[in-house]
Design a protein around this motif. Structure first.
Motif, PDB file in Angstrom:
ATOM      1  N   ASP A 164      41.687  40.281  55.733  1.00 60.13           N
ATOM      2  CA  ASP A 164      42.431  40.818  56.876  1.00 60.13           C
ATOM      3  C   ASP A 164      42.276  42.322  57.047  1.00 60.13           C
ATOM      4  O   ASP A 164      42.957  42.927  57.870  1.00 60.13           O
ATOM      5  N   CYS A 165      41.389  42.960  56.265  1.00 58.73           N
ATOM      6  CA  CYS A 165      41.318  44.427  56.283  1.00 58.73           C
ATOM      7  C   CYS A 165      40.095  44.933  57.028  1.00 58.73           C
ATOM      8  O   CYS A 165      39.602  46.018  56.750  1.00 58.73           O
ATOM      9  N   HIS A 166      39.602  44.183  57.989  1.00 55.64           N
ATOM     10  CA  HIS A 166      38.366  44.557  58.677  1.00 55.64           C
ATOM     11  C   HIS A 166      38.578  45.585  59.788  1.00 55.64           C
ATOM     12  O   HIS A 166      37.620  46.159  60.276  1.00 55.64           O
ATOM     13  N   ASN A 167      39.825  45.826  60.204  1.00 56.66           N
ATOM     14  CA  ASN A 167      40.025  46.794  61.292  1.00 56.66           C
ATOM     15  C   ASN A 167      40.356  48.165  60.729  1.00 56.66           C
ATOM     16  O   ASN A 167      40.879  48.296  59.623  1.00 56.66           O
ATOM     17  N   ASP A 168      40.062  49.190  61.509  1.00 59.65           N
ATOM     18  CA  ASP A 168      40.220  50.577  61.053  1.00 59.65           C
ATOM     19  C   ASP A 168      41.677  50.977  60.849  1.00 59.65           C
ATOM     20  O   ASP A 168      41.960  51.960  60.166  1.00 59.65           O
ATOM     21  N   SER A 169      42.612  50.246  61.474  1.00 52.58           N
ATOM     22  CA  SER A 169      44.022  50.603  61.364  1.00 52.58           C
ATOM     23  C   SER A 169      44.677  50.014  60.111  1.00 52.58           C
ATOM     24  O   SER A 169      45.843  50.275  59.839  1.00 52.58           O
ATOM     25  N   ALA A 170      43.934  49.211  59.341  1.00 49.51           N
ATOM     26  CA  ALA A 170      44.494  48.614  58.136  1.00 49.51           C
ATOM     27  C   ALA A 170      44.842  49.706  57.127  1.00 49.51           C
ATOM     28  O   ALA A 170      44.117  50.699  57.001  1.00 49.51           O
ATOM     29  N   PRO A 171      45.956  49.556  56.385  1.00 54.11           N
ATOM     30  CA  PRO A 171      46.323  50.566  55.376  1.00 54.11           C
ATOM     31  C   PRO A 171      45.272  50.652  54.288  1.00 54.11           C
ATOM     32  O   PRO A 171      44.653  49.648  53.919  1.00 54.11           O
ATOM     33  N   ARG A 172      45.071  51.845  53.758  1.00 50.72           N
ATOM     34  CA  ARG A 172      44.036  52.033  52.738  1.00 50.72           C
ATOM     35  C   ARG A 172      44.563  51.749  51.341  1.00 50.72           C
ATOM     36  O   ARG A 172      43.788  51.563  50.412  1.00 50.72           O
ATOM     37  N   ILE A 173      45.884  51.757  51.164  1.00 48.97           N
ATOM     38  CA  ILE A 173      46.491  51.368  49.888  1.00 48.97           C
ATOM     39  C   ILE A 173      47.479  50.241  50.160  1.00 48.97           C
ATOM     40  O   ILE A 173      48.383  50.391  50.990  1.00 48.97           O
ATOM     41  N   VAL A 174      47.298  49.130  49.484  1.00 56.16           N
ATOM     42  CA  VAL A 174      48.148  47.963  49.667  1.00 56.16           C
ATOM     43  C   VAL A 174      48.791  47.618  48.330  1.00 56.16           C
ATOM     44  O   VAL A 174      48.104  47.513  47.304  1.00 56.16           O
ATOM     45  N   SER A 175      50.108  47.451  48.329  1.00 55.96           N
ATOM     46  CA  SER A 175      50.819  47.035  47.115  1.00 55.96           C
ATOM     47  C   SER A 175      50.888  45.516  47.079  1.00 55.96           C
ATOM     48  O   SER A 175      51.347  44.883  48.040  1.00 55.96           O
ATOM     49  N   ILE A 176      50.433  44.927  45.987  1.00 57.04           N
ATOM     50  CA  ILE A 176      50.419  43.479  45.840  1.00 57.04           C
ATOM     51  C   ILE A 176      51.815  42.998  45.444  1.00 57.04           C
ATOM     52  O   ILE A 176      52.494  43.611  44.622  1.00 57.04           O
ATOM     53  N   VAL A 177      52.226  41.881  46.026  1.00 55.57           N
ATOM     54  CA  VAL A 177      53.547  41.305  45.718  1.00 55.57           C
ATOM     55  C   VAL A 177      53.571  40.845  44.262  1.00 55.57           C
ATOM     56  O   VAL A 177      52.673  40.114  43.815  1.00 55.57           O
ATOM     57  N   PRO A 178      54.583  41.270  43.484  1.00 54.26           N
ATOM     58  CA  PRO A 178      54.622  40.886  42.065  1.00 54.26           C
ATOM     59  C   PRO A 178      55.022  39.431  41.843  1.00 54.26           C
ATOM     60  O   PRO A 178      55.688  38.815  42.666  1.00 54.26           O
ATOM     61  N   ARG A 179      54.581  38.926  40.710  1.00 58.18           N
ATOM     62  CA  ARG A 179      54.936  37.575  40.261  1.00 58.18           C
ATOM     63  C   ARG A 179      55.273  37.641  38.782  1.00 58.18           C
ATOM     64  O   ARG A 179      54.542  38.265  38.003  1.00 58.18           O
ATOM     65  N   LEU A 180      56.390  37.022  38.393  1.00 63.20           N
ATOM     66  CA  LEU A 180      56.764  36.991  36.989  1.00 63.20           C
ATOM     67  C   LEU A 180      56.085  35.809  36.297  1.00 63.20           C
ATOM     68  O   LEU A 180      56.083  34.693  36.815  1.00 63.20           O
ATOM     69  N   VAL A 181      55.496  36.076  35.141  1.00 63.35           N
ATOM     70  CA  VAL A 181      54.825  35.047  34.353  1.00 63.35           C
ATOM     71  C   VAL A 181      55.604  34.885  33.051  1.00 63.35           C
ATOM     72  O   VAL A 181      55.541  35.735  32.168  1.00 63.35           O
ATOM     73  N   ALA A 182      56.360  33.804  32.944  1.00 64.96           N
ATOM     74  CA  ALA A 182      57.174  33.562  31.754  1.00 64.96           C
ATOM     75  C   ALA A 182      56.289  33.319  30.537  1.00 64.96           C
ATOM     76  O   ALA A 182      55.121  32.934  30.660  1.00 64.96           O
ATOM     77  N   GLN A 183      56.863  33.535  29.349  1.00 68.41           N
ATOM     78  CA  GLN A 183      56.092  33.362  28.113  1.00 68.41           C
ATOM     79  C   GLN A 183      55.506  31.959  28.008  1.00 68.41           C
ATOM     80  O   GLN A 183      54.415  31.776  27.468  1.00 68.41           O
ATOM     81  N   SER A 184      56.207  30.958  28.551  1.00 65.64           N
ATOM     82  CA  SER A 184      55.711  29.580  28.498  1.00 65.64           C
ATOM     83  C   SER A 184      54.456  29.392  29.337  1.00 65.64           C
ATOM     84  O   SER A 184      53.724  28.409  29.167  1.00 65.64           O
ATOM     85  N   GLU A 185      54.167  30.349  30.244  1.00 69.76           N
ATOM     86  CA  GLU A 185      52.999  30.260  31.117  1.00 69.76           C
ATOM     87  C   GLU A 185      51.840  31.131  30.645  1.00 69.76           C
ATOM     88  O   GLU A 185      50.780  31.134  31.272  1.00 69.76           O
ATOM     89  N   TRP A 186      52.040  31.879  29.569  1.00 63.58           N
ATOM     90  CA  TRP A 186      51.003  32.791  29.120  1.00 63.58           C
ATOM     91  C   TRP A 186      49.736  32.037  28.716  1.00 63.58           C
ATOM     92  O   TRP A 186      49.787  30.992  28.069  1.00 63.58           O
ATOM     93  N   TYR A 187      48.585  32.592  29.107  1.00 64.97           N
ATOM     94  CA  TYR A 187      47.293  32.088  28.660  1.00 64.97           C
ATOM     95  C   TYR A 187      46.859  32.964  27.486  1.00 64.97           C
ATOM     96  O   TYR A 187      46.220  33.998  27.673  1.00 64.97           O
ATOM     97  N   ARG A 188      47.212  32.540  26.284  1.00 65.83           N
ATOM     98  CA  ARG A 188      46.959  33.356  25.108  1.00 65.83           C
ATOM     99  C   ARG A 188      45.535  33.151  24.595  1.00 65.83           C
ATOM    100  O   ARG A 188      44.986  32.055  24.654  1.00 65.83           O
ATOM    101  N   THR A 189      44.941  34.237  24.110  1.00 63.20           N
ATOM    102  CA  THR A 189      43.543  34.182  23.675  1.00 63.20           C
ATOM    103  C   THR A 189      43.372  34.251  22.170  1.00 63.20           C
ATOM    104  O   THR A 189      42.328  33.849  21.652  1.00 63.20           O
ATOM    105  N   GLY A 190      44.364  34.799  21.461  1.00 62.44           N
ATOM    106  CA  GLY A 190      44.207  35.016  20.023  1.00 62.44           C
ATOM    107  C   GLY A 190      43.247  36.140  19.699  1.00 62.44           C
ATOM    108  O   GLY A 190      42.861  36.343  18.545  1.00 62.44           O
ATOM    109  N   ILE A 191      42.865  36.916  20.722  1.00 61.23           N
ATOM    110  CA  ILE A 191      41.878  37.993  20.584  1.00 61.23           C
ATOM    111  C   ILE A 191      42.548  39.331  20.870  1.00 61.23           C
ATOM    112  O   ILE A 191      43.487  39.400  21.682  1.00 61.23           O
TER     113      ILE A 191
END
Length: 221
Positions: A164-191
């Protein structure tokens, strides 16, 4: 039109958790099936990180992205570009800013910076690249909530924002909507990347940061 995406690692692809949330330092993936999401963007993806190449390789492997990105500009590459396109004095004054890498990226991928997008969790990096001419930057939410949940975002948002950012009037800095990821949803790597903390290259960077902070009182990168 966005023709290339610059992608940070920490706070965007992974979060390196430390005790007491985990027993020992560990990389936690922030997104599942990220290769599919990057492919859906339809543009080359280049990792731009302050991590060393060795650390970045560990992170990309943990996320299954080593072959899913078009290239990597790590801290050593940013330093090389700073010497190629600036002076040692400018590097000492400004620090290892990610914008040093832009001329090298433009030449390597034949894409003007105004047609690049950038995702990072640090506002200083966002302002640096937008101030240097990058077309659009997306500020990724990152951190740990009070209950131990990770603060992240839905990568699907990125696809919609960039489409959606193809027009010149689009904002140059966009803040992404946050999402909470509970510990039960963590993708752990062990690394973790702890073994690289005191590598010769990272020691040199730490010295440079300390010297700059001592001389000018600048925040360290």
């Amino acid at each position: 039109m966005i023709s290339l995406l610059l992608l940070d690692l920490d706070g965007v692809i992974v979060f390196e958790m430390a005790p007491p949330y985990v027993k020992k330092l560990e990389l936690v993936l922030l997104h599942d099936l990220l290769v599919n999401a990057l492919e859906a963007l339809g543009v080359p993806v280049v990792v731009l990180t302050h991590r060393s190449r060795a650390e970045a390789a560990v992170i990309l492997d943990s996320a299954g992205l080593r072959k899913g990105v078009a290239g990597l500009m790590a801290a050593e590459d940013i330093l090389s570009a700073a010497f190629a396109y600036g002076t040692p004095w400018q590097l000492l004054r400004k620090g290892l800013r990610k914008s040093w890498a832009l001329p090298a990226i433009e030449r390597r991928y034949q894409v003007d910076r105004k047609n690049m997008a950038f995702i990072d969790d640090r506002l200083d990096n966002i302002q640096d690249l937008v101030g240097s001419g990058v077309g659009i930057a997306l500020h990724a939410p990152s951190g740990i909530d009070g209950d131990g949940s990770l603060i992240s975002f839905d990568f699907g948002q990125i696809v919609h924002v960039l489409r959606d950012c193809h027009n010149d009037s689009a904002p140059r800095i966009v803040s992404i909507v946050p999402r909470l990821v509970a510990q039960s949803e963590w993708y752990r790597t062990g690394i973790n990347t702890g073994s690289f903390a005191m590598s010769p290259f990272n020691r040199l960077r730490l010295f440079g940061r300390s010297l700059r902070n001592l001389l000018w009182g600048r925040p360290i990168d």
